[in-house]
Design a protein around this motif. Structure first.
Motif, short mmCIF file in Angstrom:
data_model
loop_
_atom_site.label_atom_id
_atom_site.label_comp_id
_atom_site.label_asym_id
_atom_site.label_seq_id
_atom_site.Cartn_x
_atom_site.Cartn_y
_atom_site.Cartn_z
N GLY A 292 0.82 -1.20 0.00
CA GLY A 292 0.00 0.00 0.00
C GLY A 292 0.85 1.24 0.00
O GLY A 292 2.08 1.19 0.11
N PRO A 293 0.18 2.39 -0.12
CA PRO A 293 0.94 3.63 -0.20
C PRO A 293 1.61 4.03 1.11
O PRO A 293 2.62 4.70 1.11
CB PRO A 293 -0.12 4.66 -0.61
CG PRO A 293 -1.42 4.06 -0.18
CD PRO A 293 -1.24 2.58 -0.26
N LEU A 294 1.06 3.60 2.25
CA LEU A 294 1.63 3.95 3.55
C LEU A 294 2.05 2.68 4.27
O LEU A 294 1.43 1.63 4.12
CB LEU A 294 0.60 4.70 4.39
CG LEU A 294 0.08 6.00 3.79
CD1 LEU A 294 -1.03 6.55 4.66
CD2 LEU A 294 1.19 7.01 3.65
N ASP A 295 3.06 2.78 5.07
CA ASP A 295 3.55 1.62 5.81
C ASP A 295 2.91 1.61 7.20
O ASP A 295 3.59 1.75 8.21
CB ASP A 295 5.08 1.66 5.90
CG ASP A 295 5.65 0.34 6.42
OD1 ASP A 295 4.96 -0.68 6.29
OD2 ASP A 295 6.77 0.37 6.94
N ILE A 296 1.58 1.47 7.24
CA ILE A 296 0.85 1.43 8.50
C ILE A 296 -0.10 0.25 8.48
O ILE A 296 -0.46 -0.26 7.43
CB ILE A 296 0.06 2.73 8.76
CG1 ILE A 296 -0.93 2.98 7.61
CG2 ILE A 296 0.97 3.90 8.95
CD1 ILE A 296 -1.87 4.12 7.85
N TYR B 7 -14.77 -4.18 6.23
CA TYR B 7 -14.14 -4.39 4.93
C TYR B 7 -13.53 -5.79 4.83
O TYR B 7 -13.59 -6.43 3.78
CB TYR B 7 -13.06 -3.36 4.66
CG TYR B 7 -13.57 -1.98 4.35
CD1 TYR B 7 -14.89 -1.75 3.99
CD2 TYR B 7 -12.72 -0.89 4.40
CE1 TYR B 7 -15.35 -0.49 3.71
CE2 TYR B 7 -13.17 0.38 4.11
CZ TYR B 7 -14.49 0.58 3.77
OH TYR B 7 -14.93 1.83 3.49
N ALA B 8 -12.96 -6.27 5.92
CA ALA B 8 -12.37 -7.61 5.92
C ALA B 8 -13.45 -8.66 5.68
O ALA B 8 -13.24 -9.62 4.92
CB ALA B 8 -11.65 -7.87 7.24
N LEU B 9 -14.62 -8.50 6.30
CA LEU B 9 -15.71 -9.44 6.07
C LEU B 9 -16.22 -9.39 4.64
O LEU B 9 -16.46 -10.43 4.01
CB LEU B 9 -16.86 -9.16 7.05
CG LEU B 9 -16.61 -9.51 8.50
CD1 LEU B 9 -17.76 -9.04 9.37
CD2 LEU B 9 -16.41 -11.00 8.65
N LEU B 10 -16.38 -8.18 4.09
CA LEU B 10 -16.84 -8.06 2.71
C LEU B 10 -15.85 -8.67 1.72
O LEU B 10 -16.23 -9.41 0.82
CB LEU B 10 -17.08 -6.58 2.36
CG LEU B 10 -18.37 -5.97 2.87
CD1 LEU B 10 -18.43 -4.50 2.51
CD2 LEU B 10 -19.56 -6.68 2.28
N GLY C 119 -13.08 6.65 1.96
CA GLY C 119 -11.74 7.05 2.35
C GLY C 119 -10.63 6.15 1.87
O GLY C 119 -9.47 6.39 2.20
N GLY C 120 -10.93 5.11 1.13
CA GLY C 120 -9.88 4.26 0.60
C GLY C 120 -9.17 4.96 -0.56
O GLY C 120 -9.65 5.96 -1.09
N SER C 121 -8.06 4.43 -0.94
CA SER C 121 -7.32 5.04 -2.05
C SER C 121 -7.51 4.23 -3.32
O SER C 121 -7.86 3.05 -3.28
CB SER C 121 -5.83 5.14 -1.70
OG SER C 121 -5.26 3.86 -1.66
N TRP C 122 -7.26 4.86 -4.44
CA TRP C 122 -7.34 4.19 -5.73
C TRP C 122 -6.34 3.04 -5.80
O TRP C 122 -6.60 2.03 -6.43
CB TRP C 122 -7.12 5.19 -6.85
CG TRP C 122 -7.05 4.58 -8.20
CD1 TRP C 122 -5.97 4.51 -9.01
CD2 TRP C 122 -8.12 3.94 -8.92
NE1 TRP C 122 -6.28 3.86 -10.17
CE2 TRP C 122 -7.60 3.49 -10.15
CE3 TRP C 122 -9.45 3.67 -8.62
CZ2 TRP C 122 -8.37 2.82 -11.09
CZ3 TRP C 122 -10.21 2.99 -9.57
CH2 TRP C 122 -9.67 2.58 -10.78
N TYR C 123 -5.22 3.19 -5.11
CA TYR C 123 -4.21 2.14 -5.07
C TYR C 123 -4.77 0.85 -4.50
O TYR C 123 -4.41 -0.24 -4.93
CB TYR C 123 -3.01 2.61 -4.24
CG TYR C 123 -1.90 1.60 -4.16
CD1 TYR C 123 -0.94 1.51 -5.16
CD2 TYR C 123 -1.82 0.72 -3.08
CE1 TYR C 123 0.07 0.57 -5.09
CE2 TYR C 123 -0.81 -0.22 -3.01
CZ TYR C 123 0.13 -0.28 -4.01
OH TYR C 123 1.12 -1.22 -3.94
N ASP C 124 -5.66 0.96 -3.54
CA ASP C 124 -6.24 -0.21 -2.89
C ASP C 124 -7.11 -1.03 -3.82
O ASP C 124 -7.17 -2.24 -3.71
CB ASP C 124 -7.07 0.19 -1.68
CG ASP C 124 -6.23 0.77 -0.56
OD1 ASP C 124 -5.04 0.41 -0.48
OD2 ASP C 124 -6.77 1.59 0.21
#
Length: 126
Positions: A36-40, A47-50, A94-99
Motif C-alpha cells: 500500500g501507499p503507507l507503511d501502517i 471491509y475484511a468481512l466483505l 476514504g480508501g485510495s485508488w491504489y487499494d
C-alpha cells in the motif's frame, strides 16, 4: 462438455480476483502493512468481512466456470457488479485508488467480456 478458451480465461480471471480479494482481506485485518501507499497497519473488520466473502464467491465462481456451468455465467456477471460496488464504497469512504485499482479494472473487463455474444453462446444462454 468441452471448455472454450474464453471460458478458461474467465475462470483464470476469477481466480486472480479471488487472490486479490484475499490479499485485501488480510490487509484490512492488519496484515501486510507493507502493501500500500503507507507503511501502517489498517484494521477494518467490515471491509475484511466483505472482501473475505468476495474471496469465497470468486473461488466458487471460478469452479463453476471451470465446469462450464451455465449458472456460473450469470453469477459471474452479478458478482462482478457487486465487486465493483464494494470497490466504489471503499473509494467513497476514504480508501485510495491504489487499494482497488486492479480489482476495478479486472472486474470491469470481466463484465464487458461476459456480455459478449460468443461467451453467452458457450454457456448456452442465447
Amino acid at each position: 462438455m468441452e471448455r472454450p478458451i474464453g471460458v478458461t480465461i474467465l475462470a483464470l480471471l476469477a481466480i486472480l480476483l479471488a487472490i486479490l480479494n484475499g490479499i485485501a482481506t488480510l490487509r484490512f485485518l492488519g496484515f501486510f502493512p507493507f502493501i500500500g501507499p503507507l507503511d501502517i497497519r489498517i484494521f477494518n473488520l467490515w471491509y475484511a468481512l466483505l472482501y473475505g466473502l468476495l474471496t469465497y464467491i470468486w473461488a466458487w465462481v471460478a469452479k463453476m466456470l471451470w465446469e462450464v456451468n451455465p449458472q456460473g455465467w450469470m453469477f459471474m456477471a452479478v458478482i462482478a457488479v457487486f465487486s465493483l460496488c464494494v470497490d466504489f464504497v471503499v473509494l467513497i469512504t476514504g480508501g485510495s485508488w491504489y487499494d482497488v485499482s486492479l480489482s476495478v479494472i479486472v472486474s470491469a473487463l470481466i463484465l464487458i467480456y461476459v456480455m459478449l455474444p460468443g461467451v453467452r453462446e458457450a454457456f448456452g444462454t442465447d
